[in-house]
Design an enzyme around this catalytic site. Sequence first.
Site, PDB file in Angstrom:
ATOM      1  N   CYS A  81      27.871  40.780  38.971  1.00 20.07           N
ATOM      2  CA  CYS A  81      28.325  39.930  37.863  1.00 20.07           C
ATOM      3  C   CYS A  81      27.572  40.174  36.568  1.00 20.07           C
ATOM      4  O   CYS A  81      27.960  39.659  35.519  1.00 20.07           O
ATOM      5  CB  CYS A  81      28.268  38.454  38.248  1.00 20.07           C
ATOM      6  N   HIS A  93      31.917  32.679  44.362  1.00 21.47           N
ATOM      7  CA  HIS A  93      32.993  33.633  44.072  1.00 21.47           C
ATOM      8  C   HIS A  93      33.255  34.521  45.278  1.00 21.47           C
ATOM      9  O   HIS A  93      32.388  34.669  46.148  1.00 21.47           O
ATOM     10  CB  HIS A  93      32.600  34.546  42.901  1.00 21.47           C
TER      11      HIS A  93
END
Length: 258
Positions: free
Chosen positions: A248, A163
């Site tokens: 996250c 990501h």
Amino acid sequence: MPSKKALVRRPSPRLAEGLVTHVEREKVDHGLALEQWDAYVEALGAHGWETLEVDPADDCPDSVFVEDAVVVFRNVALITRPGAESRRAETAGVEEAVARLGCSVNWVWEPGTLDGGDVLKIGDTIYVGRGGRTNAAGVQQLRAAFEPLGARVVAVPVSKVLHLKSAVTALPDGTVIGHIPLTDVPSLFPRFLPVPEESGAHVVLLGGSRLLMAASAPKTAELLADLGHEPVLVDIGEFEKLEGCVTCLSVRLRELYD
């Protein structure tokens, strides 16, 4: 006054089955992962954050990485459509949680894919990583959801990590920090500070000069402390085996209003 609420989600019993893309699979100690998750949540609470648990999703191995299921800007929540099909069941519980908080809810629709870990917000600028989990249609739908609210959406190529926020995050003054070998185009960011460790690129802004960071990045913590920041270190080693990081494991909600 800005809100300080954070959504978190207890690890699934199937955590060890979580997806890995850019790393070799390692054995995950589920008991230790639970201890590390508890310590992470406690660290948020100790620095003034109200943590709100999303209902567990025990059949979803990656559900602890709750940030990937939603992007919130102002009071609008965009429920994502994760790029990995196996993760799409994670979003229902997160949608319920943000709706209970009074957010206006929008959705990413097929053919769009978007992971929250690909979204880095710095003020009214939203950087979105275009990589393995977020496609062009997902970027377009993010832009359509948030540009009318005053956001400036900037797409960033991501090819070396899972990501965008696996590669870069930002300091309180908006300076982007990243590990150069994993950052595709550092020049896209107005101010960029290289850090010496991969996990050192990941910080959660706790408030003031305090930065929540992984204990696996001591050199970066020393660098940032020397620049006047206050690193708060947590061990998340079991989640790092699954390409997880401090960002996250929670969704920070700073702009909620009644």
